[in-house]
Scaffold this active site. Sequence first.
Site, mmCIF file in Angstrom:
data_model
loop_
_atom_site.group_PDB
_atom_site.id
_atom_site.type_symbol
_atom_site.label_atom_id
_atom_site.label_comp_id
_atom_site.label_asym_id
_atom_site.label_seq_id
_atom_site.Cartn_x
_atom_site.Cartn_y
_atom_site.Cartn_z
ATOM 1 N N HIS A 89 1.043 -1.200 -0.009
ATOM 2 C CA HIS A 89 0.158 -0.059 -0.031
ATOM 3 C C HIS A 89 0.778 1.199 -0.081
ATOM 4 C CE1 HIS A 89 0.697 1.396 4.191
ATOM 5 N NE2 HIS A 89 0.926 0.573 4.345
ATOM 6 N N CYS A 90 0.340 2.358 -0.443
ATOM 7 C CA CYS A 90 0.988 3.610 -0.199
ATOM 8 C C CYS A 90 -0.163 4.580 0.296
ATOM 9 C CB CYS A 90 1.340 4.220 -1.658
ATOM 10 S SG CYS A 90 0.238 4.222 -3.061
ATOM 11 N N ARG A 91 -0.125 5.924 0.003
ATOM 12 C CA ARG A 91 -1.177 6.881 0.269
ATOM 13 C C ARG A 91 -2.668 6.712 -0.568
ATOM 14 N NH1 ARG A 91 -3.550 11.488 -0.630
ATOM 15 N NH2 ARG A 91 -2.292 12.058 -2.647
#
Length: 132
Positions: A89-91
């Site tokens: 995941h990231c933002r």
Amino acid sequence: MTKLRNYLMVLGCLLSCSALHAETIKMSQQQLISILNAPAAADYVVLDVRTPEEFAQGHIEGAINLSHDLVADNLAQLMPYKDKTLIVHCRSGKRAALAEAILIENGFTKLKHLDGDMKAWQKAGLPLVSAH
């Protein structure tokens, strides 16, 4: 030469990331919480591909951090997790898709994408750990 290789790899990833991202199985926030609280949690690794600064401000407990732009050059750091399920995941999802494309190209087959990424995790008020 390394910068050129990275540039070409990112360009290739950009061209194919939406297709690869669509193929990565999504994992819901609740599924991740259940897994992290289960005895089989050791079979899963949360990979946060945001910047170290973003990670320090708040991250999922137990997550490892490797910025998406460093994944290609630091695959050796991720090799111990190749046989585990990586939950990336990231933002918001774009950087995670780039990282997933690189991981897929390098033989990582047990990838999942955290549905909604960090924005949804925070919106749901789920727990975060910070370095502050």
